[in-house]
Design a protein around this motif. Structure first.
Motif, short mmCIF file in Angstrom:
data_model
loop_
_atom_site.label_atom_id
_atom_site.label_comp_id
_atom_site.label_asym_id
_atom_site.label_seq_id
_atom_site.Cartn_x
_atom_site.Cartn_y
_atom_site.Cartn_z
N ASP A 30 0.84 -1.18 0.00
CA ASP A 30 0.00 0.00 0.00
C ASP A 30 0.88 1.25 0.00
N LEU A 65 11.02 -5.48 4.01
CA LEU A 65 10.19 -5.83 2.88
C LEU A 65 10.87 -5.55 1.54
N ARG A 92 8.24 -12.17 -0.12
CA ARG A 92 8.40 -12.47 1.30
C ARG A 92 8.52 -13.97 1.49
N GLY A 118 7.47 -14.89 7.30
CA GLY A 118 6.59 -13.72 7.32
C GLY A 118 7.33 -12.43 7.58
N LYS A 119 8.58 -12.54 8.01
CA LYS A 119 9.30 -11.32 8.40
C LYS A 119 10.45 -10.99 7.44
N PRO A 156 1.06 -20.65 -3.03
CA PRO A 156 -0.22 -20.50 -3.73
C PRO A 156 -1.24 -19.69 -2.93
N ASN A 157 -1.04 -19.59 -1.63
CA ASN A 157 -2.05 -18.93 -0.80
C ASN A 157 -1.78 -17.46 -0.56
N GLN A 158 -0.62 -16.98 -0.95
CA GLN A 158 -0.28 -15.62 -0.60
C GLN A 158 0.44 -14.95 -1.77
N ASN B 12 -7.99 -15.92 -2.18
CA ASN B 12 -7.06 -14.85 -1.88
C ASN B 12 -7.72 -13.48 -1.83
N GLN B 42 -2.04 -11.09 9.48
CA GLN B 42 -0.71 -11.05 8.89
C GLN B 42 -0.70 -10.16 7.62
N LYS B 43 -1.74 -10.40 6.79
CA LYS B 43 -1.74 -9.75 5.48
C LYS B 43 -2.02 -8.27 5.55
N ARG B 45 -0.97 -6.34 7.80
CA ARG B 45 0.10 -5.66 8.53
C ARG B 45 0.57 -4.45 7.73
#
Lengths: 815, 291
Positions: A30, A65, A92, A118-119, A156-158, B12, B42-43, B45
């Protein structure tokens, strides 16, 4: 900082107003949020060049990131500056997968890598650290030639996320080819090699773990090695250097260079600062005489560390001197002799002030507090402290290894003690189903070890059951429909009335065995057994406080209906008896004791009906004869446990039982006899009220008296038995979740029909090996292989049975 | 065939998941809402929607009675968004979750102490808030619980006195400790009487030679009791204990005197026995010397 066509002078910063900030290069993130994070907010005044721009990059970098961040000044319009942040986003890391290593190694490695999921972003840095951590970890475990490969795949999920797949080829663990020593004079290299407990040279005869090299364990070994030399009196011994070198592709060699030094002996031993106890007494307890080989370990042990409490510190600590301290100072060293001065600080005699429990999230305070032996107002005592911990352990609701009493001395000579405990699951469930003889057999057993009866009708106390009062409730049912049904119930409260350690127990059961026909059918036959018993038990303070006494009253009723092959076919029989049991239990652990003893003496007797019921037993019908059973029964059992070496424990056990009659005309009771042999599990035999005694190597009920009729003796049991066991036990797992141990055993035992024949040394023998495992929710399970040395004539296969399997036995049998 | 919810969960489409989560929350289907929120946190964030999402997430846990996780999430919210309009509420809810997690008085009170700290912190941060009053009430309730625990555990020693008389001595120490720890404990009067009682029982069951001193102590505790509560409803009972202590001292003295007399008598007997023997030995000696 680049400005299109403009150069900013670092030596002449000046103020600007931010006119706006834009973001370029981002794909998934964003924009507004990133600009906010950079803190280059429109309208703010900043110095340029200055801190604000540096911080902007720092803040963004901290998000982890981006692979690259550039801050550009897009234009300057008088006093107004416009920024553009140019970022390179990286995928990520959303998961780490490992192949080629075991589950436990995976857990260890993940712990060492830390939480990166995740980090972090996926870049070279991640690859390199991961590789380094894995290689180092495996190197220490003895894998010298590890190969690590990577693959990434999109998650596949993110969005914008990748999973890192790490393929590890551990290669073979290196072994130790040889261990060499340099500088040893008194000690032979072979002897020194023994001191390295976990690092061994490979040899053809070592089948298990033959000389694998483990860096961690080797480091430990080196420390122990020197300690061992010190213990032998070589107090100057030291390791000069050591090297682990590559011997060939599969093995390494170890070279240890050491200084041995001379052997030392104790010289004069003196005591300073002791006011409470005289030097003579301290010397006696200390027990080391001048001239003995000098050993710091022995010194420490005699001063503070002995397991059974016969050291100098215990003397003081059991008498209130909580802050007692002794410092052995080597005052003079001449030749090979060391003079030692024990500098004692006695401190004040402490009185216990506050006693509290922490960590009891289920069990009520009083259940724990009433077991604790250090009480407010008493002098502090280490012995009482340890005894309390043992008693808490005996409750069975807490993890014994985590029960930890912490004394906190106060300024005023008092001490507060907090007992830290950790609840563990103590309920047991037994659920089994099977298909046999065209019928479904089902068993459901529930045991709640921390029940609270008084909360039974309080809805809010159910979590999921009313718990916390240390009471025990068990319910068990077993049925295969019409043929066999058995239900039992028992309840016990360890502190009846809550004021005295008097335990109260009540139990009842009913069972029915029949041919499955309706009762009205003329072909019907069956036997029903009902029973109820009450008991009161008490912990004694005399002769010592390990003793306990139990009284109980039991009533059993047998109802027979055309039942074939029994003493009588139709009628009722009653067994009303009172039992007295005196026991002394000083075992230090109730599942795997490593020390202590258990003694138990039991007398059970029925009223002597034949004295007053005017029945002529010579002519009476079976129905009359057996209406009221009469007998007296004596049992004695002794067990003791002793740690032999390391974790190896020796168990010795002797058992003896005798069933006698009041009246020779009545004869020996048909009930309550002993059946020796096999797994010790109560099968259907309890219908006759027999007592089953395990004896490995032999089949169930196989050990019958010499010369007895095998078929009769096997089904009825015998009135006299004795049994001895010697066992070596080694724990494989000893944790809260499970206790497992291996055993080597020798057993001997026999049964007799008459006291005149009894000879405690004329026994049948067996020997073998076995394994036991205790799981809190199932109880003990065990399998044994035993070889019987003595054939029992007349019994199938000579009475021998190699394997015995036993399950979920809480009572008798196993111990 | 997967349900609509399963399909959504695996998809998603974060925005749709967010909407559905809120809808489920409002429909009180907290279990499903939690599944969606857990995945979204998480997403989201670093985004603007994260604030509201975390607020709902914490409340979902609270509704599911997972107070341990909920209080952590509430606190996290208040720490992360101190300027949010919901910050005060979340700070309060975090403390309230601790309050709900405080077990009954006979169990470990670690959470009770933490709840008191958290509620106190709330009062300090928002002294003028309407919620501060409620928080103060909760603190009072928790203190009450701690007092009950202190009283019960001290009284336990008194109850156990019948089986080991040193427990009476422990009861006195424990009761006094509880009063030091909670100076305005609501059971104070009852406890003071219990101290007299415990000391009396201790003295009564002691050996005669220790009784006087221990009864004296009981009388001293009685005096302290009467001084603190001159018109106590337990006055009669306490007075009786005092009188019994006094007669206990008389009896003990009497018994000791009797014992002493017995010993003296026995010694005299022994003495005379010895004298008899002595005379004989002397005679023998005399005979020997005469010879």
């Amino acid at each position: 900082l680049k400005v299109n066509g403009l150069n900013l002078d670092y030596f002449a910063p000046r103020e600007y107003i931010i006119g706006g900030t834009t973001l370029s290069g981002s794909k998934y993130l964003d924009k507004d949020v990133i600009i906010v994070l950079s803190k280059l907010t429109k309208g703010e005044t900043i110095m340029l060049p200055g801190e604000a721009t540096a911080n902007a990059i720092k803040n963004l970098w901290a998000q982890g990131l981006f692979d690259d961040i550039k801050l550009n000044v897009s234009k300057i319009n008088g006093d107004t500056v416009y920024f553009d942040i140019e970022v390179v986003e990286l995928p990520r890391l959303s998961g780490l997968e490992f192949t080629g290593i075991s589950k436990s190694q995976k857990t260890d490695i993940q712990e060492k890598l830390g939480d990166k999921v995740g980090k972090t972003i996926i870049n070279d840095n991640l690859y390199n650290t991961t590789r380094a951590v894995i290689t180092k970890f495996l190197y220490e475990k003895g894998y010298f030639y590890t190969k690590v490969d990577y693959k990434t795949k999109p998650d596949p999920n993110q969005e914008n996320s990748m999973i890192l797949q790490v393929n590890i080829d551990k290669g073979k663990r290196v072994k130790v080819q040889k261990i060499e020593f340099e500088g040893n004079k008194e000690f032979k290299s072979a002897k020194l090699r023994k001191y390295l407990k976990k690092t061994k040279q490979r040899a053809f005869y070592k089948i298990f773990g033959s000389g694998k090299f483990n860096k961690e364990k080797y480091e430990e070994d080196k420390l122990n090695f020197i300690a061992k030399l010190h213990e032998k009196g070589y107090r100057d011994a030291a390791l000069i250097s050591d090297s682990v070198y590559r011997y060939n592709d599969k093995t390494v060699g170890i070279k240890i260079k050491m200084y041995e030094g001379p052997k030392y002996y104790f010289g004069k031993i003196s005591w300073v600062g002791n006011a409470k106890y005289p030097t003579d007494l301290l010397n006696k307890i200390f027990g080391i005489e001048p001239g003995e080989v000098f050993s710091e370990e022995k010194l420490e042990k005699k001063l503070r560390g002995s397991a059974n409490g016969d050291d100098v510190s215990s003397l003081y600590l059991n008498d209130g001197y909580l802050t007692f301290n002794v410092d052995p100072v080597q005052t003079r060293i001449y030749g090979d002799t060391v003079d030692v001065e024990m500098r004692i600080y006695e401190g004040p005699k402490y009185t216990v002030n506050k006693v509290s429990v922490m960590g009891n999230t289920i069990t009520n305070d009083r259940v724990v507090l009433r077991e604790i032996r250090t009480k407010p107002g008493d002098y502090f005592s280490k012995e009482a402290l340890i005894r309390g911990v043992r008693e808490i352990g005996q409750l069975g609701n807490f993890d014994e290894s985590k029960t930890n009493p912490v004394p906190k001395p106060n300024q005023d000579g008092t001490v507060d003690i907090v007992y830290h405990v950790e609840e563990k699951p103590s309920d047991q469930i037994e659920l089994s189903g099977g298909f046999g003889g065209g019928r479904v057999i089902g068993t459901l057993g529930l045991t709640f070890n921390n029940f609270s009866l008084k909360n039974l009708f309080k809805g809010e106390a159910y979590r999921p059951l009313p718990k916390g009062d240390g009471q025990k409730l068990s319910l068990r049912g077993q049925t295969n429909g019409k043929y066999y049904q058995s239900y039992s119930f028992s309840f016990s409260e360890p502190w009846f009335g809550g004021k005295k350690p008097v335990s109260f127990g009540v139990s009842a059961f009913t069972s029915l065995q029949s041919n499955g026909l309706a009762k009205s059918n003329s072909q019907y036959y069956g036997i029903r057994l009902n029973g109820v018993s009450f008991s009161l038990g008490r912990k004694l303070k005399w002769p010592d406080n390990w003793f306990s006494l139990v009284h109980s009253i039991n009533l059993n009723q047998y109802i027979l209906n055309n039942y074939p092959g029994y003493l009588f076919s139709t009628g009722e029989s009653y067994n009303l008896n009172i039992t007295q049991e005196i026991a002394r239990d000083s075992r230090n652990h109730h599942i795997f004791p490593t020390g202590g003893a258990y003694l138990r003496f039991t007398i059970q007797a029925t009223p002597p009906y034949s004295l007053f019921n005017n029945v002529n037993y010579n002519t009476a019908s079976d129905k009359q004869r057996y209406k009221f059973t009469e007998y007296h029964k004596w049992k004695f059992e002794a067990q003791f446990f002793e740690t032999v070496v390391g974790k190896l424990v020796f168990k010795g056990q002797a058992q003896f039982g005798f069933l006698g009659s009041y009246n020779s005309a009545v004869g020996q009771s048909a009930f309550e006899r002993f059946k020796l042999g096999g797994d010790g599990m109560q099968g259907f035999d309890f219908l006759q009220g027999s007592e089953i005694i395990a004896m490995r190597g032999y089949a169930n009920n196989a050990v019958i008296p010499v010369g007895a009729n095998p078929s009769i003796a096997q089904s009825s049991g015998s009135p006299i038995f004795t049994k001895y066991v010697m066992e070596l036990r080694y724990p494989v797992i000893n944790s809260q979740q499970a206790t497992a141990f291996l055993t080597v055993f020798g057993e001997a035992g026999n049964t007799w029909n008459k006291f005149g024949d009894f000879n405690p040394f004329n026994v049948r023998r067996s020997a073998g090996i076995g394994a036991k495992i205790f799981l809190p929710i199932f109880g003990l399970l065990g399998i044994d292989y035993g070889h019987a040395f003595d054939r029992i004539p007349g019994v199938q296969d000579g009475g021998k049975q190699s394997f015995t399997f036993s399950i979920a036995q809480q009572l008798g049998g196993f111990n | 065939c997967k349900s609509r919810f399963e399909k959504l969960r695996l998809s998603n489409d974060v925005a749709k998941k967010y909407q559905e989560g809120i809808r489920l929350y409002n429909k009180k289907d907290y279990n499903k809402a939690l599944i969606l929120f857990e995945g979204l946190v998480q997403k989201y964030r670093g985004t603007a929607e994260a604030e509201d999402l975390n607020y709902y997430y914490a409340y979902t846990l609270y509704r599911l009675k997972d107070y341990t996780t909920a209080r952590y999430k509430f606190k996290e919210f208040a720490d992360t968004y101190p300027a949010s309009k919901n910050a005060e509420e979340c700070r309060y809810m975090g403390a309230y979750c601790y309050y709900l997690d405080s077990p009954k008085s006979s169990l470990d009170q670690e959470n009770t102490y933490k709840a008191i700290d958290a509620l106190q912190l709330f009062i300090n941060l928002y002294p003028k808030s309407d919620r501060a009053k409620q928080a103060a009430q909760y603190i009072a309730n928790l203190r009450d619980k701690l007092e009950t625990k202190a009283f019960d555990n001290a009284k336990l020693y008194y109850d156990l006195g019948g089986y080991d008389i040193t427990n009476y001595k422990s009861a006195v120490v424990a009761l006094k400790n509880a009063q030091i720890e909670f100076p305005d404990i609501k059971y104070a009067e009852e406890m003071n009487l219990l101290i007299v009682k415990a000391q009396f029982m201790y003295a009564k069951n002691s050996y005669a030679n220790r009784q006087e001193e221990r009864f004296e102590q009981a009388i001293e505790y009685y005096n302290e009791f009467m001084e603190a509560y001159p018109d106590s409803k337990y006055a009669k009972e306490a007075k009786q204990l005092k009188q019994d202590s006094e007669s206990g001292i008389v009896n003990a003295k009497k018994q000791l005197a009797e014992n002493a007399a017995m010993i003296a008598k026995y010694k005299a007997l022994e003495e005379s026995d010895k004298k008899k023997k002595d005379t004989t030995t002397n005679k023998n000696l005399d005979n020997k010397t005469q010879k």
